[in-house]
Design a protein around this motif. Sequence first.
Motif, PDB file in Angstrom:
ATOM      1  N   ALA A 132     -88.951-139.068  47.174  1.00 20.93           N
ATOM      2  CA  ALA A 132     -87.743-138.571  46.771  1.00 20.93           C
ATOM      3  C   ALA A 132     -87.706-137.994  45.434  1.00 20.93           C
ATOM      4  O   ALA A 132     -88.023-138.561  44.360  1.00 20.93           O
ATOM      5  CB  ALA A 132     -86.372-139.526  47.369  1.00 20.93           C
ATOM      6  N   LEU A 133     -86.833-136.850  45.050  1.00 23.63           N
ATOM      7  CA  LEU A 133     -86.936-136.261  43.804  1.00 23.63           C
ATOM      8  C   LEU A 133     -85.291-136.449  43.625  1.00 23.63           C
ATOM      9  O   LEU A 133     -84.284-136.000  44.227  1.00 23.63           O
ATOM     10  CB  LEU A 133     -87.201-134.932  43.791  1.00 23.63           C
ATOM     11  N   GLY A 134     -84.921-136.789  42.189  1.00 19.37           N
ATOM     12  CA  GLY A 134     -83.549-137.062  41.508  1.00 19.37           C
ATOM     13  C   GLY A 134     -82.765-137.669  42.380  1.00 19.37           C
ATOM     14  O   GLY A 134     -82.917-138.901  42.790  1.00 19.37           O
ATOM     15  N   GLU A 135     -81.538-137.083  42.684  1.00 22.78           N
ATOM     16  CA  GLU A 135     -80.647-137.772  43.525  1.00 22.78           C
ATOM     17  C   GLU A 135     -80.467-137.631  44.923  1.00 22.78           C
ATOM     18  O   GLU A 135     -79.524-137.790  45.673  1.00 22.78           O
ATOM     19  CB  GLU A 135     -79.365-137.439  42.962  1.00 22.78           C
ATOM     20  N   GLU A 136     -81.658-137.330  45.431  1.00 27.57           N
ATOM     21  CA  GLU A 136     -81.950-137.087  46.933  1.00 27.57           C
ATOM     22  C   GLU A 136     -81.608-138.249  47.573  1.00 27.57           C
ATOM     23  O   GLU A 136     -82.013-139.314  47.350  1.00 27.57           O
ATOM     24  CB  GLU A 136     -83.303-136.588  47.364  1.00 27.57           C
ATOM     25  N   THR A 137     -80.795-138.129  48.789  1.00 29.88           N
ATOM     26  CA  THR A 137     -80.554-139.336  49.655  1.00 29.88           C
ATOM     27  C   THR A 137     -81.720-139.545  50.451  1.00 29.88           C
ATOM     28  O   THR A 137     -82.854-138.763  50.792  1.00 29.88           O
ATOM     29  CB  THR A 137     -79.479-138.894  50.727  1.00 29.88           C
ATOM     30  N   VAL A 138     -81.651-140.879  51.362  1.00 29.74           N
ATOM     31  CA  VAL A 138     -82.935-141.003  52.078  1.00 29.74           C
ATOM     32  C   VAL A 138     -83.013-140.036  53.179  1.00 29.74           C
ATOM     33  O   VAL A 138     -84.090-139.608  53.392  1.00 29.74           O
ATOM     34  CB  VAL A 138     -82.676-142.632  52.549  1.00 29.74           C
ATOM     35  N   GLY A 139     -82.087-139.553  53.897  1.00 31.18           N
ATOM     36  CA  GLY A 139     -82.030-138.490  55.157  1.00 31.18           C
ATOM     37  C   GLY A 139     -82.601-137.426  54.394  1.00 31.18           C
ATOM     38  O   GLY A 139     -83.373-136.665  55.276  1.00 31.18           O
ATOM     39  N   GLU A 140     -82.068-137.141  53.164  1.00 31.33           N
ATOM     40  CA  GLU A 140     -82.910-135.678  52.818  1.00 31.33           C
ATOM     41  C   GLU A 140     -84.288-135.552  52.440  1.00 31.33           C
ATOM     42  O   GLU A 140     -85.018-134.624  52.628  1.00 31.33           O
ATOM     43  CB  GLU A 140     -82.259-135.369  51.358  1.00 31.33           C
ATOM     44  N   ALA A 141     -84.678-136.975  51.939  1.00 33.82           N
ATOM     45  CA  ALA A 141     -86.251-137.108  51.597  1.00 33.82           C
ATOM     46  C   ALA A 141     -87.080-136.998  52.906  1.00 33.82           C
ATOM     47  O   ALA A 141     -88.034-136.316  52.900  1.00 33.82           O
ATOM     48  CB  ALA A 141     -86.388-138.364  50.780  1.00 33.82           C
ATOM     49  N   LEU A 142     -86.446-137.700  53.806  1.00 38.31           N
ATOM     50  CA  LEU A 142     -87.009-137.548  55.291  1.00 38.31           C
ATOM     51  C   LEU A 142     -87.200-136.301  55.927  1.00 38.31           C
ATOM     52  O   LEU A 142     -88.232-135.894  56.424  1.00 38.31           O
ATOM     53  CB  LEU A 142     -86.272-138.711  56.330  1.00 38.31           C
ATOM     54  N   GLY A 143     -85.942-135.749  55.838  1.00 37.80           N
ATOM     55  CA  GLY A 143     -85.955-134.177  56.331  1.00 37.80           C
ATOM     56  C   GLY A 143     -86.863-133.512  55.756  1.00 37.80           C
ATOM     57  O   GLY A 143     -87.386-132.387  56.415  1.00 37.80           O
ATOM     58  N   LYS A 144     -87.214-133.576  54.289  1.00 40.44           N
ATOM     59  CA  LYS A 144     -88.071-132.549  53.564  1.00 40.44           C
ATOM     60  C   LYS A 144     -89.489-132.922  53.696  1.00 40.44           C
ATOM     61  O   LYS A 144     -90.277-132.111  53.539  1.00 40.44           O
ATOM     62  CB  LYS A 144     -87.737-132.554  52.080  1.00 40.44           C
ATOM     63  N   ASP A 145     -89.837-134.284  54.273  1.00 42.35           N
ATOM     64  CA  ASP A 145     -91.192-134.872  54.203  1.00 42.35           C
ATOM     65  C   ASP A 145     -92.294-133.946  55.004  1.00 42.35           C
ATOM     66  O   ASP A 145     -93.235-133.829  54.833  1.00 42.35           O
ATOM     67  CB  ASP A 145     -91.047-136.216  54.539  1.00 42.35           C
ATOM     68  N   GLY A 146     -91.522-133.379  56.257  1.00 43.49           N
ATOM     69  CA  GLY A 146     -92.313-132.705  57.164  1.00 43.49           C
ATOM     70  C   GLY A 146     -93.039-133.448  58.142  1.00 43.49           C
ATOM     71  O   GLY A 146     -93.418-132.738  59.178  1.00 43.49           O
ATOM     72  N   ARG A 147     -93.212-134.813  57.927  1.00 43.70           N
ATOM     73  CA  ARG A 147     -93.860-135.456  59.059  1.00 43.70           C
ATOM     74  C   ARG A 147     -92.900-136.134  60.174  1.00 43.70           C
ATOM     75  O   ARG A 147     -93.297-136.779  61.276  1.00 43.70           O
ATOM     76  CB  ARG A 147     -94.619-136.533  58.585  1.00 43.70           C
TER      77      ARG A 147
END
Length: 496
Positions: A132-147
């Motif tokens: 996760a980058l900066g102030e990203e939430t857990v959900g945002e990081a999971l969504g951008k992960d791609g897997r």
Amino acid sequence: MATVEAEKEFTFAFGGSKGEKHAARGSSQQSLISALRDSSSVFAEEEKKNEGRTVQLVEREQLRGALNVGMPCRGLPEKAHLEVSFAASGGSQGRQDSAGGQECVTFTVGPAPGERPILKEPEVGVDLCVFALGEETVGEALGKDGRFLPEVCGEGWQLVERKSRQAFPLSLVAKQLPAGPFELGPEGAGAGDQAPLPGTKPGLYQLAQELDQYLKGQLGGGGPWEGAQKEFEELTGGPAPNRLPSHVAKLPMGMNEAVGTLRWNRPGNEGSASCFLLARGHVLTCHHAIKMMVGEGVPESHWGAVVSEAASISFTFRTSGETQWKVATGGLKASSPELDYVILALEVPEGRGSELRPGLASFATKPIPQGVVYTVGRQFTEALMLAPLSPEDGDDLAGRQSFQAFSGCTFSRQPRPERVPYDTEFLHDPAVSGSPVISHYGGLVGLHTGSYQYQERMVEFGTTIQAIAFHIHLSNRPLYQLLFSNNPQKKNCTIM
């Protein structure tokens, strides 16, 4: 002159950790896959041989999971070693927006047992390490992960820490997560009886299990309790120690003077508990004490008004004698029944602010696994011997929320009539509960909250300051900054 960007160096091997190691490096902003391609001809050749297949990277020692190939190199720990393999085509080629100098944090996620699938492709046999980058939430990081499947990255899903079974919402900023690892599943699945934020009052079963493990290792001639008593007396200086080691006695006087008494007097309800100054006119005490003050059936949303009206707090300062303080209107700033703590803000009249001591937050430190600690009250200091942690905890105390300990009363079997029950399991002693627990080296490590009966013995227990600080950090970030991050004796708080 342009600055030269620092590079991150790491090693990798094909087909498992025992393969031949190769070196690679990349700039802090460069993705892992880009760094491998640019810095290693060995990797470039192997990838060409596996054209059309998906690169998979696993780090087993520190991150302990399958990495996103788009993770920036700055997210790697020092001396990282990656296992490289090539899977069938169709997998994710990695997150693409890793550029920039934002803080990069990682967390490791696996599926909750028996729950619905969470991944687009078949599982790789290890947890997935997400960045996760900066102030990203857990959900945002999971969504951008791609897997991950899109439906598991938003409402109705949660992370559960595997060891403590604490649940965390996906709306939480990722860098506020503890170490993990985590399971991803539907809300309410797999979590223990904890609140959504970290914290749980220890249950008797858990505490008794830890004591059982400890007592099994005692070889006293009369049985395990005699062995524990002998160890206690050797470490603390006697069956009922009433003195402090010289180096502890020389701790700053402010540590003793920060301890106070919380009193209340309402019609038909009079009582007291210990408390202590934490920082900047804020006092830490036990949640159960406030609950006894306001009485049964009062919603916690109404507690603040009752406390500001009924409570008074006194300290004994050498310079000014007995001082009386009221709780400010709206002064109930943070609380947790699971961790059994409350933060109260004092009402400080103009001109009296200089009377308050700095408080003990600047001495806050992480929990210790075993040894001697001291419960410091206004008119007493009691030596306690920590019962060692259960074997599975080892020395990893990152998620430790409670401690338990023996006192002189544990072995005397003398009843203490001042102890009163505050729920079905635990006992409250107004002279002790709410007082700070100080380590052998002068660090604030805990809040004494009560005791429980175990095989006709009284065992003390409390909450670690680290757990309280972490709970405040998640539930009231400005309050955390005020109490733990702006102390003159600590430029950067290390409690977490």
